[in-house]
Design a protein around this motif. Structure first.
Motif, short mmCIF file in Angstrom:
data_model
loop_
_atom_site.label_atom_id
_atom_site.label_comp_id
_atom_site.label_asym_id
_atom_site.label_seq_id
_atom_site.Cartn_x
_atom_site.Cartn_y
_atom_site.Cartn_z
N HIS A 267 -1.51 -13.01 6.47
CA HIS A 267 -0.10 -13.41 6.58
C HIS A 267 0.70 -12.73 5.46
N ARG A 268 0.77 -11.40 5.47
CA ARG A 268 1.36 -10.74 4.30
C ARG A 268 1.83 -9.32 4.62
N ILE A 269 2.64 -8.80 3.71
CA ILE A 269 2.87 -7.37 3.54
C ILE A 269 2.06 -6.95 2.33
N ILE A 270 1.31 -5.86 2.48
CA ILE A 270 0.49 -5.37 1.37
C ILE A 270 0.72 -3.87 1.23
N VAL A 271 0.79 -3.39 -0.02
CA VAL A 271 1.17 -2.02 -0.33
C VAL A 271 0.03 -1.33 -1.07
N PHE A 272 -0.26 -0.08 -0.63
CA PHE A 272 -1.33 0.72 -1.24
C PHE A 272 -0.81 2.10 -1.59
N ASP A 273 -1.52 2.78 -2.49
CA ASP A 273 -1.26 4.18 -2.76
C ASP A 273 -1.62 4.99 -1.52
N ARG A 274 -0.75 5.90 -1.12
CA ARG A 274 -0.93 6.63 0.13
C ARG A 274 -2.06 7.65 0.07
N LYS B 104 -1.46 -1.93 -4.67
CA LYS B 104 -0.28 -1.97 -5.52
C LYS B 104 0.29 -3.38 -5.66
N ARG B 105 0.62 -4.03 -4.54
CA ARG B 105 1.25 -5.36 -4.57
C ARG B 105 1.23 -5.94 -3.17
N MET B 106 1.58 -7.24 -3.07
CA MET B 106 1.66 -7.89 -1.76
C MET B 106 2.56 -9.11 -1.87
N TRP B 107 3.02 -9.58 -0.70
CA TRP B 107 3.82 -10.80 -0.67
C TRP B 107 3.79 -11.41 0.72
N GLY B 108 4.17 -12.69 0.77
CA GLY B 108 4.29 -13.41 2.02
C GLY B 108 5.75 -13.68 2.35
N ALA B 109 5.99 -14.64 3.24
CA ALA B 109 7.35 -14.99 3.63
C ALA B 109 8.19 -15.38 2.41
N TYR B 110 9.46 -15.01 2.44
CA TYR B 110 10.41 -15.30 1.36
C TYR B 110 9.98 -14.69 0.02
N LEU C 163 15.79 -1.21 1.75
CA LEU C 163 15.46 -2.52 2.31
C LEU C 163 14.23 -2.42 3.21
N VAL C 164 13.41 -3.46 3.15
CA VAL C 164 12.16 -3.51 3.90
C VAL C 164 12.28 -4.60 4.96
N TYR C 165 12.12 -4.23 6.23
CA TYR C 165 12.28 -5.14 7.36
C TYR C 165 10.90 -5.50 7.92
N VAL C 166 10.65 -6.79 8.11
CA VAL C 166 9.34 -7.28 8.52
C VAL C 166 9.47 -8.07 9.82
N CYS C 167 8.62 -7.78 10.79
CA CYS C 167 8.57 -8.52 12.06
C CYS C 167 7.67 -9.74 11.88
N ASP C 168 8.27 -10.91 11.77
CA ASP C 168 7.53 -12.18 11.79
C ASP C 168 7.60 -12.66 13.25
N ILE D 114 13.30 -11.72 11.70
CA ILE D 114 13.13 -10.57 10.83
C ILE D 114 13.37 -11.05 9.41
N GLN D 115 12.46 -10.78 8.50
CA GLN D 115 12.73 -11.04 7.10
C GLN D 115 12.94 -9.71 6.37
N VAL D 116 13.89 -9.73 5.45
CA VAL D 116 14.32 -8.51 4.76
C VAL D 116 14.05 -8.67 3.27
N PHE D 117 13.49 -7.61 2.67
CA PHE D 117 13.07 -7.64 1.27
C PHE D 117 13.50 -6.37 0.56
N LYS D 118 13.50 -6.42 -0.77
CA LYS D 118 13.49 -5.21 -1.58
C LYS D 118 12.05 -4.70 -1.65
N LYS D 119 11.88 -3.49 -2.15
CA LYS D 119 10.54 -2.89 -2.15
C LYS D 119 9.57 -3.62 -3.07
N ASP D 120 10.07 -4.38 -4.03
CA ASP D 120 9.17 -5.13 -4.91
C ASP D 120 8.80 -6.49 -4.32
N GLY D 121 9.27 -6.78 -3.10
CA GLY D 121 8.95 -8.05 -2.45
C GLY D 121 10.00 -9.12 -2.66
#
Length: 370
Positions: free
Chosen positions: A190-197, A203-209, A245-250, A256-263
């Motif tokens: 249940h998350r967005i997770i970020v890795f080095d390409r 790198k980091r991860m986050w959930g809703a809100y 802005l980062v758009y996530v399909c929940d 749609i939840q919208v975030f900055k790149k740092d979550g």
């Protein structure tokens, strides 16, 4: 620099000056796309679509979802003259001609047991996700199908705190300047997770809100209830706009939840909030004008593609309905937009096809950066 994009003959001539988008685009199905596949091949559930820098269209499909009747020519002994499963990865030209195909199990990587999602990064690498029962990996290939990198691994599912593997990941997007890949993770986690390409380092991860992700059991979606404080399954897409802005399909929370790149959480947009089936927000794509004025939203429950104003979430257009005719959908699962504004869709369940919709109207699109 902006350029005027050439459109099909059915479209109006574009203005040489004026606002980046004069009116919301309209779309008309191209019933001749794609061209018939060679080698008596047939497509199974089409679980992802992407457009590369050359406007080639990439589809990932699921050969294992074909019925014996559909793949009868591949059985031993053959039962009929046609057909045979196509390879999982298909690259098409703009006119629908198949250019290249590859994919499946190989040495050095774990091919997903259920293909799900395809994206092309800014260097042309092809990324494949999967949502099979033990899929916890993301794969990176060259356009020719040479294996480059695996992030995560297949095996028993763990939880949303595990940074060594994924949990049935759905799809990805890229921040090329930061050399990062963002993963919508997924059908189990249940998350967005970020890795080095390049290295796959976490790198980091986050959930809703923007909160730490959890795996607490959720009650069924209720449109009358307060919005859930956690992403539901599946976390089905992630899209990064040019403004950061980062758009996530929940998906099954109809939002749609919208975030900055740092979550950091920015806002949420509710979409067709009375949809109780399997969710209204299956996929998003950003309209390719200078300001990315619109979000296009594939909705596989209501079987339509709608155009949303990106700043407000207002629905300003829609096309499609449940059905099997050209321009209709059954479980429209993914979409992608080319540099001319044309939309490509894929369908799962018994849909098992890709379609092209021509962009019509008066608008100015940005010049694609090489």
């Amino acid at each position: 620099m902006r350029i005027v994009t050439a459109l099909p003959a059915l479209a109006c001539l574009l203005a040489l000056a004026g606002p980046a988008t004069a009116e919301p685009p309209r779309f008309q199905v191209d019933p001749s796309w794609p061209k018939p596949l060679p080698n008596d091949w047939i497509m199974g559930q089409a679980a992802g679509v992407a457009v590369d820098a050359q406007d080639h269209v990439w589809v990932v499909q699921r050969p294992r979802t074909l019925t014996d009747d559909e793949k009868a020519a591949s059985l031993e002994p053959p039962r009929t003259k046609c057909c045979r499963p196509a390879p999982p990865v298909l690259e098409f030209a703009q006119d629908g001609t198949l250019l290249r195909s590859w994919g499946g199990p190989g040495t050095g990587y774990d091919w997903p047991s259920n293909e799900h999602g395809i994206q092309i990064d800014g260097q042309g690498f092809v990324w494949i996700a999967g949502n099979g029962e033990q899929d916890g990996q993301l794969l990176k290939f060259t356009p020719e199908g040479k294996f480059v990198l695996q992030i995560g691994k297949s095996g028993p599912q763990t939880d949303s705190q595990d940074t060594t593997r994924l949990g049935k990941p759905a799809n990805v997007d890229f921040d090329m300047a930061a050399n990062e890949v963002y993963v919508a993770d997924g059908y189990f986690n249940h998350r967005i997770i970020v890795f080095d390409r390049d290295t796959g380092a976490f790198k980091r991860m986050w959930g809703a809100y923007g909160k730490p992700p959890t795996d607490d059991k959720l009650r069924p979606y209720d449109p009358a209830a307060a919005p859930s404080r956690q992403f539901a399954n599946p976390v089905h897409c992630v899209r990064i706009a040019r403004d950061g802005l980062v758009y996530v399909c929940d998906r099954t929370n109809d939002r749609i939840q919208v975030f900055k790149k740092d979550g950091t959480f920015v806002k949420e947009i509710l979409v067709e909030k009375n949809t109780r089936a399997n969710g209204s927000v299956w996929e998003l794509a950003l309209w390719p004008d200078a300001d990315e004025t619109y979000l296009l939203n594939a909705d596989g429950a209501n079987n339509e593609v709608r155009t949303l104003a990106r700043d407000t979430g207002e629905v300003v257009g829609a096309f499609g309905r449940n059905g099997r005719m050209a321009g209709q959908f059954h479980w429209v699962h993914n979409l992608a937009i080319d540099s001319q504004g044309n939309v490509f869709t894929t369908e799962v369940d018994t849909g098992k096809r890709a379609q092209k919709f021509l962009a019509l109207g008066q608008f100015v699109l940005r010049k694609r950066t090489p």
